[in-house]
Each structure stands twice: as C-alpha cells, then as structure tokens.
Design a protein around this motif. Structure first.
Motif, PDB file in Angstrom:
ATOM      1  N   GLU A 204       2.555  10.040   3.325  1.00  0.00           N
ATOM      2  CA  GLU A 204       1.550   9.679   2.331  1.00  0.00           C
ATOM      3  C   GLU A 204       0.947   8.307   2.639  1.00  0.00           C
ATOM      4  OE1 GLU A 204       3.525   9.714  -1.441  1.00  0.00           O
ATOM      5  OE2 GLU A 204       3.697  11.898  -1.476  1.00  0.00           O
ATOM      6  N   GLY A 205       1.703   7.485   3.333  1.00  0.00           N
ATOM      7  CA  GLY A 205       1.235   6.151   3.679  1.00  0.00           C
ATOM      8  C   GLY A 205      -0.065   6.167   4.453  1.00  0.00           C
TER       9      GLY A 205
ATOM     10  N   LYS B 286      -5.851   4.917   4.427  1.00  0.00           N
ATOM     11  CA  LYS B 286      -7.247   5.366   4.502  1.00  0.00           C
ATOM     12  C   LYS B 286      -8.022   4.968   3.246  1.00  0.00           C
ATOM     13  CE  LYS B 286      -8.309   9.458   6.583  1.00  0.00           C
ATOM     14  NZ  LYS B 286      -8.180  10.912   6.862  1.00  0.00           N
ATOM     15  N   ARG B 287      -7.434   5.208   2.080  1.00  0.00           N
ATOM     16  CA  ARG B 287      -8.113   4.850   0.821  1.00  0.00           C
ATOM     17  C   ARG B 287      -8.328   3.347   0.723  1.00  0.00           C
ATOM     18  NH1 ARG B 287      -4.814   8.924  -1.341  1.00  0.00           N
ATOM     19  NH2 ARG B 287      -3.322   7.418  -2.156  1.00  0.00           N
ATOM     20  N   TYR B 288      -7.326   2.583   1.114  1.00  0.00           N
ATOM     21  CA  TYR B 288      -7.415   1.117   1.066  1.00  0.00           C
ATOM     22  C   TYR B 288      -8.557   0.627   1.963  1.00  0.00           C
ATOM     23  CZ  TYR B 288      -5.995  -3.764   1.750  1.00  0.00           C
ATOM     24  OH  TYR B 288      -5.977  -5.131   1.840  1.00  0.00           O
TER      25      TYR B 288
ATOM     26  N   LYS C 178       6.957   9.563   1.718  1.00  0.00           N
ATOM     27  CA  LYS C 178       6.264   8.289   1.515  1.00  0.00           C
ATOM     28  C   LYS C 178       5.623   7.788   2.803  1.00  0.00           C
ATOM     29  CE  LYS C 178       8.231   6.186  -2.543  1.00  0.00           C
ATOM     30  NZ  LYS C 178       8.758   4.962  -3.116  1.00  0.00           N
TER      31      LYS C 178
ATOM     32  N   ILE D 234       0.834  -1.203   0.000  1.00  0.00           N
ATOM     33  CA  ILE D 234       0.000   0.000   0.000  1.00  0.00           C
ATOM     34  C   ILE D 234       0.874   1.261   0.000  1.00  0.00           C
ATOM     35  CG2 ILE D 234      -1.631   1.378   1.357  1.00  0.00           C
ATOM     36  CD1 ILE D 234      -2.730  -1.297   2.461  1.00  0.00           C
ATOM     37  N   ILE D 235       1.890   1.259   0.831  1.00  0.00           N
ATOM     38  CA  ILE D 235       2.709   2.451   1.048  1.00  0.00           C
ATOM     39  C   ILE D 235       3.845   2.568   0.037  1.00  0.00           C
ATOM     40  CG2 ILE D 235       4.178   3.616   2.764  1.00  0.00           C
ATOM     41  CD1 ILE D 235       2.433   2.246   4.891  1.00  0.00           C
ATOM     42  N   HIS D 236       4.163   1.484  -0.623  1.00  0.00           N
ATOM     43  CA  HIS D 236       5.270   1.440  -1.591  1.00  0.00           C
ATOM     44  C   HIS D 236       6.626   1.616  -0.916  1.00  0.00           C
ATOM     45  CE1 HIS D 236       2.298   1.444  -4.759  1.00  0.00           C
ATOM     46  NE2 HIS D 236       1.791   2.572  -4.297  1.00  0.00           N
TER      47      HIS D 236
ATOM     48  N   GLU E  47      -2.518   8.321   4.183  1.00  0.00           N
ATOM     49  CA  GLU E  47      -3.597   8.563   3.220  1.00  0.00           C
ATOM     50  C   GLU E  47      -3.861   7.332   2.361  1.00  0.00           C
ATOM     51  OE1 GLU E  47      -5.741  11.141   3.052  1.00  0.00           O
ATOM     52  OE2 GLU E  47      -4.723  11.726   4.901  1.00  0.00           O
ATOM     53  N   ARG E  48      -2.807   6.635   1.997  1.00  0.00           N
ATOM     54  CA  ARG E  48      -2.969   5.410   1.202  1.00  0.00           C
ATOM     55  C   ARG E  48      -3.711   4.328   2.003  1.00  0.00           C
ATOM     56  NH1 ARG E  48       0.343   4.924  -3.411  1.00  0.00           N
ATOM     57  NH2 ARG E  48       1.714   6.709  -3.696  1.00  0.00           N
TER      58      ARG E  48
END
Length: 93
Positions: free
Chosen positions: A43-44, A49-51, A40, A27-29, A46-47
C-alpha cells in the motif's frame, strides 16, 4: 522481522529530496523497528503516488517495492523505485 529502513531510488533528485526516510515513514505508516506487514509495504507505493500527485507530480510510476533481508538481525530494508517524470504546472483558464 522488523523494519530496518525505507528508501527510494528515483530518476529525479528533486523527488528524492522530498521523500526522506522520516517522510516515507509518515506516508506509509511504518516506522523503523516496527513489525513488517506486507500489505502496508505494498500500500505504501499507492500512498507515495498520492503524496507526489498532491505535490504536482501526477504521472508517477512506482515499481513493486524491493526488500533486502538481513537474516542475522531479522530485519528488512524496503526500497521503492520511482519514475517521476517532471513537475506538472497546470494553468487556470
């Protein structure tokens, strides 16, 4: 510094089981052993949350991630604290 690991602390066991370290890395890359980039990591959240929203948890709250530094090994563990509320079931009309 290199990333040692990713983990979550969550108020719902169900959500915790969805977010295994390997799922978080996807998810976080960011993979363990990779160089740490603050953007990153931030941003993780937010990623994540979307997941979780895509899985039916639309009201997720994620605190700013915590970092645990190991100065001897030059590594960082990242912890995301998640308040997930409950799974939302939306019926069509």
């Amino acid at each position: 510094y290199k990333l040692e690991g990713l983990k979550v602390e969550c108020d719902h066991d169900e959500v915790s089981t969805l977010l295994t370290p390997s799922v978080l890395a996807d998810i976080i890359h960011l993979k363990p052993g990779s160089s740490v980039f603050l953007e990153k990591i931030l941003e993780g959240g937010e990623r994540i949350k979307r997941y979780l929203k895509d899985l039916g948890y639309p009201f997720v709250e994620i605190e700013e991630p915590l970092g645990n530094l190991n100065h001897e090994k030059h590594t960082l563990d990242v912890v995301y604290k998640i308040k997930s509320h409950s799974l939302a079931r939306i019926a069509s009309t």
